[in-house]
Design an enzyme around this catalytic site. Structure first.
Site, short mmCIF file in Angstrom:
data_model
loop_
_atom_site.label_atom_id
_atom_site.label_comp_id
_atom_site.label_asym_id
_atom_site.label_seq_id
_atom_site.Cartn_x
_atom_site.Cartn_y
_atom_site.Cartn_z
N CYS A 60 31.82 42.66 49.32
CA CYS A 60 33.21 43.05 49.57
C CYS A 60 33.33 44.53 49.87
O CYS A 60 34.34 44.98 50.44
CB CYS A 60 34.12 42.65 48.41
SG CYS A 60 33.63 43.32 46.80
N CYS B 175 25.52 41.42 44.22
CA CYS B 175 26.26 41.13 45.45
C CYS B 175 27.34 42.19 45.59
O CYS B 175 28.22 42.32 44.73
CB CYS B 175 26.89 39.74 45.40
SG CYS B 175 27.93 39.38 46.85
N CYS C 154 27.72 39.29 40.90
CA CYS C 154 28.90 39.86 41.54
C CYS C 154 29.24 41.22 40.92
O CYS C 154 29.54 41.33 39.73
CB CYS C 154 30.08 38.91 41.37
SG CYS C 154 31.66 39.58 41.92
N TYR D 41 36.75 44.31 37.78
CA TYR D 41 38.07 43.71 37.56
C TYR D 41 38.04 42.36 36.85
O TYR D 41 38.85 42.10 35.97
CB TYR D 41 38.76 43.55 38.93
CG TYR D 41 40.10 42.85 38.90
CD1 TYR D 41 41.27 43.57 38.69
CD2 TYR D 41 40.20 41.47 39.10
CE1 TYR D 41 42.51 42.93 38.68
CE2 TYR D 41 41.42 40.83 39.09
CZ TYR D 41 42.58 41.57 38.88
OH TYR D 41 43.79 40.94 38.87
N SER E 49 44.55 47.05 33.80
CA SER E 49 43.34 47.02 34.62
C SER E 49 42.67 48.38 34.75
O SER E 49 41.45 48.47 34.86
CB SER E 49 43.67 46.46 36.02
OG SER E 49 44.69 47.24 36.63
N GLY F 275 41.82 32.21 35.90
CA GLY F 275 42.56 31.26 36.73
C GLY F 275 43.81 30.79 36.03
O GLY F 275 43.75 30.36 34.88
N ASP G 19 43.38 53.31 38.70
CA ASP G 19 43.49 51.87 38.87
C ASP G 19 42.12 51.34 39.27
O ASP G 19 41.22 52.10 39.62
CB ASP G 19 44.54 51.53 39.93
CG ASP G 19 45.16 50.15 39.73
OD1 ASP G 19 44.64 49.37 38.91
OD2 ASP G 19 46.16 49.85 40.39
N ASP G 20 41.97 49.99 39.23
CA ASP G 20 40.64 49.42 39.48
C ASP G 20 40.34 49.18 40.95
O ASP G 20 39.19 49.24 41.36
CB ASP G 20 40.44 48.13 38.68
CG ASP G 20 41.51 47.10 38.97
OD1 ASP G 20 41.89 46.93 40.13
OD2 ASP G 20 42.00 46.47 38.01
N ASN H 192 33.09 26.94 38.98
CA ASN H 192 33.55 28.30 39.26
C ASN H 192 32.71 28.83 40.40
O ASN H 192 31.48 28.81 40.35
CB ASN H 192 33.39 29.20 38.03
CG ASN H 192 33.74 30.64 38.31
OD1 ASN H 192 34.55 30.92 39.19
ND2 ASN H 192 33.16 31.56 37.58
N GLY H 193 33.38 29.33 41.44
CA GLY H 193 32.68 29.84 42.60
C GLY H 193 33.23 29.24 43.86
O GLY H 193 34.34 28.68 43.89
N CYS I 41 35.73 38.02 50.34
CA CYS I 41 34.69 37.35 49.56
C CYS I 41 34.68 35.87 49.91
O CYS I 41 35.74 35.24 49.97
CB CYS I 41 34.95 37.53 48.07
SG CYS I 41 33.78 36.63 47.02
N CYS J 8 37.81 30.61 38.94
CA CYS J 8 38.07 29.78 37.78
C CYS J 8 37.29 30.25 36.57
O CYS J 8 36.43 31.10 36.66
CB CYS J 8 37.63 28.33 38.04
SG CYS J 8 38.04 27.71 39.65
#
Length: 478
Positions: free
Chosen positions: A455, A452, A255, A261, A302, A50, A364-365, A124-125, A401, A23
């Site tokens: 992922c 972090c 993050c 991204y 992206s 979001g 690409d990302d 958010n989270g 994630c 979000c």
């Protein structure tokens, strides 16, 4: 069978969703300003975070009014709606669901009312101890099935003391990723988890204050960036100004995927522009995975900054080989089977005159399931490309994630089970290169121990109980 409602849809291929953030949040305390419109524009700047629902809560000092609905910010709000949302403080939210289904009841801000007043909250989270927190609530006390609803109800039910004191006691018991903006009738609050996984910033208006997920939202409302909200910090904003309170020691783990991204390129994180970082990532990618080619093209938008960096470092010309339809992806009616078979062409189409006969580097990302990149490689070859070399500006995404990004499960992630060579063969590319984790980390200028990177590594900074996480954890226990 998927049905289109003409309002919201997944990306072109619903089986190959790009990673989605939870979000965007925004809050403003500014007497004398049209706070609902400031919040609207702030959310507009955060729309990329979001796209499922949007909402605004306002207060003029005596009661909180919430308006929310499914859809994009510009679909939910218009001039007539915003004119009814009057007050001196407001919070706003645009949602991509990571806990709870994408339904109206789960849209935010959430609102909890008691005899002594109300509390509205936007988040958010993603929390990882939601079932444990939910056990503290009386049966039937929540209507939604989100971690946000649980948090709001817990905060609101303790009105024997101030909201600030209640938050300072509750938040150390909350585990996971959260940036929060919340409000009672008179005061705006903001908080960030001790790891600071998701971003949150503080800005200054001429007649007030703003908090938002990204600095780009401050820019669009004319607020001056003051600083990032610190991990483990609780802010209280009212007529006395901004007060800071520490509820936990900071253990920064921002993050890493925000740089890849999630964040807007015109956002600043830790004092450095995201665009600058992404261009540097492209430079590193070119050094790590060089190739002889005629043209570097991005997957728009992206892959654009990293493609620019790759071209600059390699000396290979940069070009626009794919054209994107900007109006597809979020507000189109579900295509018929015939159109669906054309897949990615609804969103991207090659410029034959540019790519024909060329050896291409396509930047690409990230690769999630690989369907989109596979379609792009096929499309470029059909347009006459002689070679297609794929370069990815993130390491292989191998792990899900649990902190607020809706990745696929590990079984669905193509890098979770295939080697780089196997992925290359699956895509049909002549070569495939991912940036190294070390190269990406270095490009951010943030030390690895302050990020972090779960992922990519599977090493989660906050231990995960697999039985108590998941998008539908509250619904499955209902």
């Amino acid at each position: 069978m998927l049905k289109g409602d003409g309002r919201l849809g997944h990306d072109l291929d619903p089986h190959d969703r790009a990673p989605k953030d939870a979000c965007g949040v925004f809050g403003v305390w500014a007497p004398g300003e049209e706070v609902s419109k400031l919040t609207y524009y702030g959310l507009y700047a955060l729309q990329h975070r979001g796209q499922e629902s949007a909402g605004i809560a306002v207060s003029e000092g005596s009661r909180i009014l919430v308006y929310k609905d499914m859809g994009l910010v510009a679909q939910v709000f218009d001039e007539s709606v915003l004119s009814t949302l009057r007050g001196h403080l407001a919070i706003g939210h645009c949602r991509y669901s990571t806990t709870g289904s994408s339904v109206w009841e789960n849209a935010q801000p959430t609102l909890s009312s008691t005899e002594v007043g109300g509390l509205a909250l936007a988040h958010n989270g993603n929390l990882i101890n939601t079932p444990e927190l939910a056990q503290r609530l009386a049966p039937g006390s929540i209507r939604a099935t989100t971690d946000t609803e649980v948090l709001t109800t817990l905060l609101a039910q303790d009105r024997s003391r101030s909201v600030e004191d209640a938050a300072a006691e509750l938040l150390p018991q909350v585990k996971g990723a959260y940036t929060l903006v919340f409000m009672d009738e008179k005061t705006l609050y903001a908080a960030r988890d001790p790891q600071g996984i998701r971003p949150l910033v503080l800005g200054r208006l001429e007649r007030g204050w703003v908090v938002a997920s990204e600095t780009a939202a401050l820019d669009i409302v004319g607020a001056t960036f003051v600083r990032e909200v610190e991990p483990g910090e609780l802010l209280t904003i009212d007529e006395q100004g901004v007060r800071s309170r520490r509820f936990a020691l900071a253990e920064p783990k921002g993050c890493l995927f925000e740089y890849v991204y999630l964040a807007r390129p015109d956002t600043t994180i830790a004092g450095r522009g995201v665009q600058v970082t992404r261009v540097e990532v492209g430079r590193v990618l070119a050094r790590e995975h060089p190739v002889e080619a005629d043209l570097v093209i991005p997957t728009p938008e992206s892959g654009t900054p990293a493609a620019v960096g790759y071209a600059q470092e390699s000396g290979i010309p940069y070009g626009q080989g794919l054209v994107k339809n900007s109006y597809v992806g979020r507000t189109f009616i579900q295509p018929s089977q015939t159109i669906r078979q054309l897949g990615i062409r609804l969103k991207l189409n090659p410029l034959r005159e540019v790519v024909e006969g060329k050896r291409l580097v396509v930047v690409d990302d990230s690769i999630v399931r690989g369907n989109t990149q596979r379609a792009i490689v096929k499309m470029l070859r059909e347009a006459g490309a002689r070679e297609v070399h794929v370069r990815i500006s993130s390491p292989p995404v191998k792990w899900p994630c649990f902190y607020g990004i809706d990745f696929a499960t590990r079984a669905e992630l193509i890098a979770g089970s295939l080697s780089v060579e196997e992925i290359r063969a699956s895509l049909g590319a002549d070569s495939l290169g991912y940036i190294s984790l070390e190269g990406l980390t270095k490009a951010t200028t943030i030390p690895a121990d302050r990020l972090c990177r779960a992922c990519f590594t599977g090493e989660y900074p906050i231990p995960i109980d697999q039985d108590n996480v998941g998008k539908f954890v509250l619904e499955s226990k209902a």
